[in-house]
Scaffold this motif. Structure first.
Motif, PDB file in Angstrom:
ATOM      1  N   ALA A   1       5.824   8.338   1.921  1.00  0.00           N
ATOM      2  CA  ALA A   1       5.490   6.921   1.825  1.00  0.00           C
ATOM      3  C   ALA A   1       6.650   6.121   1.240  1.00  0.00           C
ATOM      4  CB  ALA A   1       4.236   6.731   0.973  1.00  0.00           C
ATOM      5  N   SER A   2       7.303   6.675   0.216  1.00  0.00           N
ATOM      6  CA  SER A   2       8.415   5.979  -0.434  1.00  0.00           C
ATOM      7  C   SER A   2       9.622   5.874   0.488  1.00  0.00           C
ATOM      8  CB  SER A   2       8.801   6.704  -1.727  1.00  0.00           C
ATOM      9  OG  SER A   2       7.713   6.783  -2.617  1.00  0.00           O
ATOM     10  N   MET A   3       9.847   6.918   1.290  1.00  0.00           N
ATOM     11  CA  MET A   3      10.983   6.889   2.218  1.00  0.00           C
ATOM     12  C   MET A   3      10.743   5.906   3.366  1.00  0.00           C
ATOM     13  SD  MET A   3      12.130  10.914   2.384  1.00  0.00           S
ATOM     14  CE  MET A   3      13.478  10.565   3.527  1.00  0.00           C
ATOM     15  N   VAL A   4       9.523   5.887   3.887  1.00  0.00           N
ATOM     16  CA  VAL A   4       9.187   4.897   4.922  1.00  0.00           C
ATOM     17  C   VAL A   4       9.331   3.490   4.356  1.00  0.00           C
ATOM     18  CG1 VAL A   4       7.311   3.973   6.344  1.00  0.00           C
ATOM     19  CG2 VAL A   4       7.664   6.445   6.189  1.00  0.00           C
ATOM     20  N   LEU A   5       8.918   3.328   3.113  1.00  0.00           N
ATOM     21  CA  LEU A   5       9.063   2.043   2.433  1.00  0.00           C
ATOM     22  C   LEU A   5      10.523   1.615   2.383  1.00  0.00           C
ATOM     23  CD1 LEU A   5       7.677  -0.178   0.667  1.00  0.00           C
ATOM     24  CD2 LEU A   5       8.073   1.313  -1.294  1.00  0.00           C
ATOM     25  N   GLY A   6      11.427   2.556   2.116  1.00  0.00           N
ATOM     26  CA  GLY A   6      12.843   2.233   2.031  1.00  0.00           C
ATOM     27  C   GLY A   6      13.488   1.991   3.378  1.00  0.00           C
ATOM     28  N   ILE A   7      13.211   2.892   4.338  1.00  0.00           N
ATOM     29  CA  ILE A   7      13.873   2.792   5.641  1.00  0.00           C
ATOM     30  C   ILE A   7      13.359   1.593   6.427  1.00  0.00           C
ATOM     31  CG2 ILE A   7      14.213   3.950   7.853  1.00  0.00           C
ATOM     32  CD1 ILE A   7      14.032   6.624   6.292  1.00  0.00           C
ATOM     33  N   MET A   8      12.034   1.454   6.496  1.00  0.00           N
ATOM     34  CA  MET A   8      11.448   0.379   7.308  1.00  0.00           C
ATOM     35  C   MET A   8      11.294  -0.911   6.499  1.00  0.00           C
ATOM     36  SD  MET A   8      11.147   1.607  10.291  1.00  0.00           S
ATOM     37  CE  MET A   8      10.223   0.241  10.992  1.00  0.00           C
TER      38      MET A   8
ATOM     39  N   ILE B   1       0.833  -1.201   0.000  1.00  0.00           N
ATOM     40  CA  ILE B   1       0.000   0.000   0.000  1.00  0.00           C
ATOM     41  C   ILE B   1       0.871   1.256   0.000  1.00  0.00           C
ATOM     42  CG2 ILE B   1      -0.234   0.255   2.507  1.00  0.00           C
ATOM     43  CD1 ILE B   1      -3.014   0.702  -0.146  1.00  0.00           C
ATOM     44  N   LEU B   2       2.077   1.187   0.608  1.00  0.00           N
ATOM     45  CA  LEU B   2       2.997   2.321   0.562  1.00  0.00           C
ATOM     46  C   LEU B   2       3.455   2.582  -0.870  1.00  0.00           C
ATOM     47  CD1 LEU B   2       5.173   1.662   3.756  1.00  0.00           C
ATOM     48  CD2 LEU B   2       3.596   3.567   3.388  1.00  0.00           C
ATOM     49  N   MET B   3       3.650   1.516  -1.638  1.00  0.00           N
ATOM     50  CA  MET B   3       3.985   1.688  -3.058  1.00  0.00           C
ATOM     51  C   MET B   3       2.864   2.414  -3.788  1.00  0.00           C
ATOM     52  SD  MET B   3       5.800  -1.866  -4.244  1.00  0.00           S
ATOM     53  CE  MET B   3       6.234  -2.975  -2.906  1.00  0.00           C
ATOM     54  N   LYS B   4       1.629   2.036  -3.503  1.00  0.00           N
ATOM     55  CA  LYS B   4       0.478   2.684  -4.128  1.00  0.00           C
ATOM     56  C   LYS B   4       0.443   4.171  -3.809  1.00  0.00           C
ATOM     57  CE  LYS B   4      -2.062  -0.276  -6.493  1.00  0.00           C
ATOM     58  NZ  LYS B   4      -2.328  -0.082  -7.934  1.00  0.00           N
TER      59      LYS B   4
ATOM     60  N   ILE C   1      13.650   5.948  -4.836  1.00  0.00           N
ATOM     61  CA  ILE C   1      13.594   6.570  -3.510  1.00  0.00           C
ATOM     62  C   ILE C   1      13.683   5.497  -2.433  1.00  0.00           C
ATOM     63  CG2 ILE C   1      12.171   7.915  -1.912  1.00  0.00           C
ATOM     64  CD1 ILE C   1      10.948   9.266  -4.422  1.00  0.00           C
ATOM     65  N   ARG C   2      12.998   4.393  -2.650  1.00  0.00           N
ATOM     66  CA  ARG C   2      13.020   3.291  -1.687  1.00  0.00           C
ATOM     67  C   ARG C   2      14.442   2.783  -1.464  1.00  0.00           C
ATOM     68  NH1 ARG C   2       9.660  -2.443  -2.168  1.00  0.00           N
ATOM     69  NH2 ARG C   2      10.419  -3.333  -0.188  1.00  0.00           N
ATOM     70  N   LEU C   3      15.166   2.536  -2.547  1.00  0.00           N
ATOM     71  CA  LEU C   3      16.510   1.982  -2.441  1.00  0.00           C
ATOM     72  C   LEU C   3      17.497   2.991  -1.859  1.00  0.00           C
ATOM     73  CD1 LEU C   3      16.628   0.082  -5.850  1.00  0.00           C
ATOM     74  CD2 LEU C   3      16.364  -0.920  -3.573  1.00  0.00           C
ATOM     75  N   ILE C   4      17.391   4.255  -2.277  1.00  0.00           N
ATOM     76  CA  ILE C   4      18.289   5.291  -1.762  1.00  0.00           C
ATOM     77  C   ILE C   4      18.052   5.517  -0.275  1.00  0.00           C
ATOM     78  CG2 ILE C   4      18.864   7.745  -1.904  1.00  0.00           C
ATOM     79  CD1 ILE C   4      18.187   7.545  -4.933  1.00  0.00           C
ATOM     80  N   SER C   5      16.777   5.558   0.137  1.00  0.00           N
ATOM     81  CA  SER C   5      16.446   5.758   1.551  1.00  0.00           C
ATOM     82  C   SER C   5      16.950   4.596   2.393  1.00  0.00           C
ATOM     83  CB  SER C   5      14.931   5.914   1.731  1.00  0.00           C
ATOM     84  OG  SER C   5      14.430   7.015   1.011  1.00  0.00           O
ATOM     85  N   GLY C   6      16.767   3.377   1.896  1.00  0.00           N
ATOM     86  CA  GLY C   6      17.249   2.211   2.616  1.00  0.00           C
ATOM     87  C   GLY C   6      18.756   2.225   2.767  1.00  0.00           C
TER      88      GLY C   6
ATOM     89  N   GLY D   1       1.101  21.200  -4.455  1.00  0.00           N
ATOM     90  CA  GLY D   1       0.308  20.810  -3.297  1.00  0.00           C
ATOM     91  C   GLY D   1       1.004  19.769  -2.444  1.00  0.00           C
ATOM     92  N   ASP D   2       0.208  19.038  -1.674  1.00  0.00           N
ATOM     93  CA  ASP D   2       0.770  18.088  -0.716  1.00  0.00           C
ATOM     94  C   ASP D   2       1.040  16.709  -1.300  1.00  0.00           C
ATOM     95  OD1 ASP D   2       0.632  20.025   1.244  1.00  0.00           O
ATOM     96  OD2 ASP D   2      -1.373  19.418   1.914  1.00  0.00           O
ATOM     97  N   LYS D   3       0.451  16.408  -2.446  1.00  0.00           N
ATOM     98  CA  LYS D   3       0.534  15.037  -2.957  1.00  0.00           C
ATOM     99  C   LYS D   3       1.972  14.550  -3.148  1.00  0.00           C
ATOM    100  CE  LYS D   3      -2.636  13.404  -5.616  1.00  0.00           C
ATOM    101  NZ  LYS D   3      -3.518  13.091  -6.776  1.00  0.00           N
ATOM    102  N   PRO D   4       2.884  15.334  -3.776  1.00  0.00           N
ATOM    103  CA  PRO D   4       4.264  14.833  -3.921  1.00  0.00           C
ATOM    104  C   PRO D   4       4.944  14.566  -2.574  1.00  0.00           C
ATOM    105  CG  PRO D   4       3.878  16.685  -5.379  1.00  0.00           C
ATOM    106  CD  PRO D   4       2.714  16.621  -4.446  1.00  0.00           C
ATOM    107  N   TRP D   5       4.640  15.398  -1.577  1.00  0.00           N
ATOM    108  CA  TRP D   5       5.263  15.213  -0.265  1.00  0.00           C
ATOM    109  C   TRP D   5       4.744  13.959   0.426  1.00  0.00           C
ATOM    110  CZ3 TRP D   5       9.469  17.885   0.598  1.00  0.00           C
ATOM    111  CH2 TRP D   5       9.645  19.113  -0.053  1.00  0.00           C
ATOM    112  N   ILE D   6       3.453  13.685   0.253  1.00  0.00           N
ATOM    113  CA  ILE D   6       2.872  12.458   0.817  1.00  0.00           C
ATOM    114  C   ILE D   6       3.496  11.232   0.153  1.00  0.00           C
ATOM    115  CG2 ILE D   6       0.759  11.099   1.050  1.00  0.00           C
ATOM    116  CD1 ILE D   6      -0.770  13.753   1.267  1.00  0.00           C
ATOM    117  N   SER D   7       3.620  11.295  -1.174  1.00  0.00           N
ATOM    118  CA  SER D   7       4.231  10.181  -1.904  1.00  0.00           C
ATOM    119  C   SER D   7       5.696  10.003  -1.536  1.00  0.00           C
ATOM    120  CB  SER D   7       4.095  10.408  -3.415  1.00  0.00           C
ATOM    121  OG  SER D   7       2.739  10.345  -3.819  1.00  0.00           O
ATOM    122  N   LEU D   8       6.394  11.114  -1.336  1.00  0.00           N
ATOM    123  CA  LEU D   8       7.804  11.044  -0.931  1.00  0.00           C
ATOM    124  C   LEU D   8       7.929  10.407   0.452  1.00  0.00           C
ATOM    125  CD1 LEU D   8      10.789  11.778  -1.404  1.00  0.00           C
ATOM    126  CD2 LEU D   8      10.318  14.006  -0.370  1.00  0.00           C
TER     127      LEU D   8
END
Length: 289
Positions: free
Chosen positions: A218-225, A23-26, A40-45, A209-216
């Motif tokens: 989510a993608s960073m949480v996906l990578g770190i966690m 769902i984070l990918m979505k 973003i996922r791989l870089i954050s991880g 707006g906020d959408k890119p920041w929300i997606s960013l």
């Protein structure tokens, strides 16, 4: 803390973390391309484990570094892009269901490449699992050829996971989990950086707006966690409770993925759940002592 309680705690945390990855990918795909979300996922991880990379890279034999990089490509790099591409067309809950097929591929590659001993029951589990995957594709109905095409990306990603399990078991068994994950994710982040910079990633934040920041986020949480921390926990669970118990995480992921999918308004049919049960039956036959 009691070891059994600790093992079950790690098990539940892994199920929630990896089960939430879909769902984070979505969420990431709402503003970014699949290549940007995966990058973003791989870089954050990789960044989250950077201090450990500098510590462990000096302790790692040079001849083993290419093997660790290959493990990173199979276990994180390639699947990250495949899953994101797939989820542009299929539901996150379906991706979570198909992901449960990983242990079956691990047995298959162990048999084909390394001639690992296999029982008749495990071969039966392979057959049952494959039948479950086929019916899972059919369960939603085939309206276009694209459905098959994007579903195949998930199956290919699970094949990468399975091959990586066999690779680590045969060639990287003596290394600490934090050592393998920090080194492999560092190089995955390096490979992903040019991919992220090749598009118009930064221009997306200009007055959108906020959408890119929300997606960013989510993608960073996906990578770190979902990539960094969860990978370490998984290896720790293997050492503490054994491979059989650790592989049981496979049963928890699709349940969490389906739950998030339902909350997000995705449509999950009873036939899909029955197909998932068939896949899980095959996985059980493969893993049962």
């Amino acid at each position: 803390m009691d070891h059994r309680l600790q093992n079950w705690g790690i098990f539940l945390l892994l199920s929630l973390t990896w089960g939430s990855s879909f769902i984070l990918m979505k969420l990431g795909l709402e503003a970014f391309t699949p290549y940007e979300v995966a990058s973003i996922r791989l870089i954050s991880g990789g960044l989250s484990l950077l201090p450990f990379f500098f510590r462990f890279i000096r302790q790692t034999p040079v001849r083993k570094v290419p093997v660790i990089i290959l493990s990173g490509l199979l276990g994180n790099g390639i699947p990250a892009y495949l899953f994101c591409i797939a989820e542009t067309k299929i539901d996150s809950s379906l991706a979570g269901m198909l992901n449960s097929f990983t242990p079956v591929f691990a047995l298959l590659f162990g048999l084909l490449i390394f001639r690992a001993p296999v029982t008749g029951r495990q071969l039966g589990g392979l057959a049952v699992g494959f039948v479950g995957v086929i019916f899972l594709f059919l369960a939603k109905g085939i309206n276009t050829n694209a459905y098959w095409y994007y579903g195949f990306f998930v199956v290919l990603a699970t094949a990468c996971y399975g091959l990586n399990i066999v690779l680590v078991h045969h060639y990287l068994k003596g290394f600490a989990s934090l050592q393998l994950v920090s080194i492999s994710l560092f190089f995955m982040g390096l490979f992903a950086l040019p991919v992220l910079l090749s598009g118009n990633f930064f221009s997306l934040f200009a007055g959108a707006g906020d959408k890119p920041w929300i997606s960013l986020s989510a993608s960073m949480v996906l990578g770190i966690m979902g990539t960094g921390v969860a990978s370490i926990l998984f290896y720790q669970l293997i050492r503490s409770a054994g491979a059989i118990f650790a592989s049981m995480v496979t049963y928890g992921l699709p349940v969490v993925a389906i739950g998030w999918g339902l909350l997000a308004g995705e449509y999950v049919t009873m036939l899909q759940v029955l197909c998932l049960a068939l896949i899980m039956g095959g996985v059980y036959m493969v893993n049962r002592k």
